[in-house]
Design a protein around this motif. Structure first.
Motif, mmCIF file in Angstrom:
data_model
loop_
_atom_site.group_PDB
_atom_site.id
_atom_site.type_symbol
_atom_site.label_atom_id
_atom_site.label_comp_id
_atom_site.label_asym_id
_atom_site.label_seq_id
_atom_site.Cartn_x
_atom_site.Cartn_y
_atom_site.Cartn_z
ATOM 1 N N GLU A 1 0.860 -1.182 0.000
ATOM 2 C CA GLU A 1 0.000 0.000 0.000
ATOM 3 C C GLU A 1 0.895 1.229 0.000
ATOM 4 O O GLU A 1 1.807 1.334 0.810
ATOM 5 C CB GLU A 1 -0.917 0.003 1.207
ATOM 6 N N VAL A 2 0.606 2.155 -0.911
ATOM 7 C CA VAL A 2 1.407 3.369 -1.051
ATOM 8 C C VAL A 2 0.541 4.565 -0.676
ATOM 9 O O VAL A 2 -0.583 4.701 -1.158
ATOM 10 C CB VAL A 2 1.939 3.520 -2.492
ATOM 11 N N LYS B 1 6.523 -7.431 8.039
ATOM 12 C CA LYS B 1 5.983 -6.132 7.658
ATOM 13 C C LYS B 1 7.129 -5.153 7.488
ATOM 14 O O LYS B 1 8.043 -5.107 8.315
ATOM 15 C CB LYS B 1 5.013 -5.612 8.728
ATOM 16 N N TYR B 2 7.060 -4.385 6.416
ATOM 17 C CA TYR B 2 8.054 -3.367 6.124
ATOM 18 C C TYR B 2 7.344 -2.017 6.055
ATOM 19 O O TYR B 2 6.265 -1.918 5.484
ATOM 20 C CB TYR B 2 8.706 -3.595 4.757
ATOM 21 N N VAL B 3 7.985 -1.001 6.601
ATOM 22 C CA VAL B 3 7.500 0.364 6.442
ATOM 23 C C VAL B 3 8.641 1.155 5.801
ATOM 24 O O VAL B 3 9.749 1.197 6.341
ATOM 25 C CB VAL B 3 7.091 1.001 7.787
ATOM 26 N N PHE B 4 8.366 1.718 4.631
ATOM 27 C CA PHE B 4 9.334 2.517 3.896
ATOM 28 C C PHE B 4 8.883 3.973 3.906
ATOM 29 O O PHE B 4 7.702 4.257 3.687
ATOM 30 C CB PHE B 4 9.414 2.072 2.429
ATOM 31 N N LEU B 5 9.810 4.872 4.123
ATOM 32 C CA LEU B 5 9.567 6.297 3.959
ATOM 33 C C LEU B 5 10.411 6.746 2.775
ATOM 34 O O LEU B 5 11.633 6.877 2.884
ATOM 35 C CB LEU B 5 9.940 7.076 5.221
ATOM 36 N N ASN B 6 9.771 6.927 1.628
ATOM 37 C CA ASN B 6 10.453 7.337 0.407
ATOM 38 C C ASN B 6 10.516 8.864 0.409
ATOM 39 O O ASN B 6 9.529 9.537 0.128
ATOM 40 C CB ASN B 6 9.697 6.809 -0.813
ATOM 41 N N MET B 7 11.683 9.398 0.730
ATOM 42 C CA MET B 7 11.852 10.845 0.844
ATOM 43 C C MET B 7 11.788 11.526 -0.523
ATOM 44 O O MET B 7 11.351 12.669 -0.611
ATOM 45 C CB MET B 7 13.193 11.164 1.525
ATOM 46 N N SER B 8 12.209 10.845 -1.571
ATOM 47 C CA SER B 8 12.224 11.437 -2.910
ATOM 48 C C SER B 8 10.822 11.626 -3.468
ATOM 49 O O SER B 8 10.532 12.633 -4.107
ATOM 50 C CB SER B 8 13.031 10.565 -3.870
ATOM 51 N N ALA B 9 9.953 10.648 -3.263
ATOM 52 C CA ALA B 9 8.599 10.682 -3.833
ATOM 53 C C ALA B 9 7.540 11.138 -2.835
ATOM 54 O O ALA B 9 6.363 11.157 -3.163
ATOM 55 C CB ALA B 9 8.236 9.301 -4.367
ATOM 56 N N CYS B 10 7.942 11.471 -1.610
ATOM 57 C CA CYS B 10 6.999 11.880 -0.545
ATOM 58 C C CYS B 10 5.933 10.804 -0.329
ATOM 59 O O CYS B 10 4.733 11.088 -0.325
ATOM 60 C CB CYS B 10 6.345 13.207 -0.872
ATOM 61 N N THR B 11 6.367 9.560 -0.156
ATOM 62 C CA THR B 11 5.426 8.467 0.056
ATOM 63 C C THR B 11 5.847 7.624 1.253
ATOM 64 O O THR B 11 7.025 7.553 1.605
ATOM 65 C CB THR B 11 5.321 7.539 -1.177
ATOM 66 N N ILE C 1 5.307 3.621 2.281
ATOM 67 C CA ILE C 1 4.916 2.351 1.668
ATOM 68 C C ILE C 1 4.834 1.305 2.772
ATOM 69 O O ILE C 1 5.775 1.126 3.546
ATOM 70 C CB ILE C 1 5.933 1.910 0.599
ATOM 71 N N TYR C 2 3.706 0.638 2.820
ATOM 72 C CA TYR C 2 3.461 -0.433 3.786
ATOM 73 C C TYR C 2 3.458 -1.741 3.009
ATOM 74 O O TYR C 2 2.628 -1.934 2.121
ATOM 75 C CB TYR C 2 2.126 -0.205 4.490
ATOM 76 N N PHE C 3 4.400 -2.611 3.307
ATOM 77 C CA PHE C 3 4.607 -3.857 2.566
ATOM 78 C C PHE C 3 4.492 -5.015 3.535
ATOM 79 O O PHE C 3 5.260 -5.100 4.489
ATOM 80 C CB PHE C 3 5.982 -3.799 1.897
ATOM 81 N N VAL C 4 3.528 -5.884 3.331
ATOM 82 C CA VAL C 4 3.317 -7.060 4.181
ATOM 83 C C VAL C 4 3.579 -8.292 3.338
ATOM 84 O O VAL C 4 2.987 -8.465 2.272
ATOM 85 C CB VAL C 4 1.881 -7.105 4.752
ATOM 86 N N ASN C 5 4.457 -9.141 3.820
ATOM 87 C CA ASN C 5 4.812 -10.369 3.119
ATOM 88 C C ASN C 5 4.513 -11.538 4.048
ATOM 89 O O ASN C 5 5.038 -11.605 5.150
ATOM 90 C CB ASN C 5 6.290 -10.340 2.737
#
Length: 136
Positions: A63-64, A118-128, A130-134
């Motif tokens: 989810e972005v 579960k991964y939580v990414f903070l993409n500083m370049s795209a201002c997003t 991202i919640y990634f569940v595997n």
């Protein structure tokens, strides 16, 4: 006659309750618990992607969410102090998350619970965010 009116009112009440609960985003609540800061007011959904194996239930969900510049810097400092690390997008080339972090910089953290990662990414370049569940 009174019983029918009571049943109708009860049915309407139950339907309204289901509609209200379906409008809440449980993923944002999960991220808030993992990270430890409120995020509902700062995030706007952009897209989501799911792939589940019907045979054994393995799969993933991505989810972005867009985050405004106003919150981006604050979350960046909070994430760093919470143990988030900088990511290198090339290390994620074989992952489903790669298209969302390609050519960017930011922070991430991995949370393990049983067979769920579960991964939580903070993409500083795209201002997003991202919640990634595997699920393995």
């Amino acid at each position: 006659m009174d019983i029918r009116i009571g049943n109708r009112i009860y049915c309407v009440f139950v339907l309204i309750l289901f509609m209200w609960t379906s409008c809440t985003n449980s993923s944002i609540s999960e991220m808030e618990e993992l990270v430890g800061i409120p995020m509902k007011e700062a995030l706007n959904p952009i897209c989501d992607e799911c792939h589940w194996n019907d045979f054994n239930g393995n799969g993933y969900k991505i989810e972005v969410y867009h985050i405004s510049q106003k919150y981006l810097k604050r979350y960046g400092s909070v994430f760093k102090s919470s143990g988030f690390c900088e990511y290198d997008p090339t290390m994620w080339k074989q992952s489903e998350i790669y298209p969302y972090i390609k050519n960017s910089n930011g922070l991430y953290k991995i949370f393990n619970k049983n067979d769920e990662i579960k991964y939580v990414f903070l993409n500083m370049s795209a201002c997003t965010i991202i919640y990634f569940v595997n699920i393995l």
